[in-house]
Design a protein around this motif. Sequence first.
Motif, mmCIF file in Angstrom:
data_model
loop_
_atom_site.group_PDB
_atom_site.id
_atom_site.type_symbol
_atom_site.label_atom_id
_atom_site.label_comp_id
_atom_site.label_asym_id
_atom_site.label_seq_id
_atom_site.Cartn_x
_atom_site.Cartn_y
_atom_site.Cartn_z
ATOM 1 N N PHE A 21 0.818 -1.209 0.000
ATOM 2 C CA PHE A 21 0.000 0.000 0.000
ATOM 3 C C PHE A 21 0.854 1.261 0.000
ATOM 4 C CE2 PHE A 21 -3.412 -2.842 1.522
ATOM 5 C CZ PHE A 21 -4.370 -2.504 0.577
ATOM 6 N N ILE A 22 1.945 1.260 0.729
ATOM 7 C CA ILE A 22 2.832 2.428 0.729
ATOM 8 C C ILE A 22 3.467 2.604 -0.651
ATOM 9 C CG2 ILE A 22 5.010 3.312 1.636
ATOM 10 C CD1 ILE A 22 4.179 2.260 4.357
ATOM 11 N N ALA A 29 1.033 9.105 -6.122
ATOM 12 C CA ALA A 29 1.357 10.510 -5.884
ATOM 13 C C ALA A 29 2.346 11.026 -6.926
ATOM 14 C CB ALA A 29 1.929 10.680 -4.484
ATOM 15 N N ALA A 30 3.328 10.222 -7.271
ATOM 16 C CA ALA A 30 4.304 10.637 -8.284
ATOM 17 C C ALA A 30 3.642 10.794 -9.652
ATOM 18 C CB ALA A 30 5.443 9.622 -8.359
ATOM 19 N N VAL A 33 1.552 14.074 -9.658
ATOM 20 C CA VAL A 33 2.404 15.255 -9.798
ATOM 21 C C VAL A 33 2.908 15.382 -11.234
ATOM 22 C CG1 VAL A 33 4.620 16.247 -9.092
ATOM 23 C CG2 VAL A 33 3.040 15.383 -7.381
ATOM 24 N N PHE A 34 3.249 14.258 -11.849
ATOM 25 C CA PHE A 34 3.676 14.257 -13.246
ATOM 26 C C PHE A 34 2.548 14.735 -14.157
ATOM 27 C CE2 PHE A 34 4.602 11.942 -17.233
ATOM 28 C CZ PHE A 34 5.845 12.511 -17.499
ATOM 29 N N LEU A 35 1.312 14.296 -13.898
ATOM 30 C CA LEU A 35 0.158 14.736 -14.673
ATOM 31 C C LEU A 35 -0.066 16.236 -14.517
ATOM 32 C CD1 LEU A 35 -2.490 13.866 -16.287
ATOM 33 C CD2 LEU A 35 -3.576 13.867 -14.053
ATOM 34 N N LEU A 36 0.040 16.737 -13.304
ATOM 35 C CA LEU A 36 -0.126 18.170 -13.079
ATOM 36 C C LEU A 36 0.956 18.984 -13.776
ATOM 37 C CD1 LEU A 36 -1.124 18.427 -9.314
ATOM 38 C CD2 LEU A 36 -2.568 18.802 -11.300
ATOM 39 N N ALA A 37 2.164 18.481 -13.780
ATOM 40 C CA ALA A 37 3.265 19.213 -14.410
ATOM 41 C C ALA A 37 3.123 19.272 -15.923
ATOM 42 C CB ALA A 37 4.596 18.569 -14.037
#
Length: 82
Positions: A21-22, A29-30, A33-37
């Motif tokens: 799960f971690i 999350a990575a 963030v890549f999608l947002l960038a």
Amino acid sequence: MLCQILCQAKKHPSLIPLFIFIGAARTGAALYVFLLALCNPDVSWDRKDNPEPWNRLGPNEQYKFYSVDVDYSKLKKEGLDF
């Protein structure tokens, strides 16, 4: 570090779901963030050719990841064209 995780998993098998799960949360999350960038109009990678990318979006284009109750295809533009 991977060897240490594997040793802990061998000693305590109940930790395996925690590691899974971690790892999935870190990967998600990575990727977000890549999608947002790459896809967010607030981020400008090319300052010379397109200094204001948010101005080329139409009023009916969805740039948010998730919208609860807004139908972007029926929106009309408000204000002036620049």
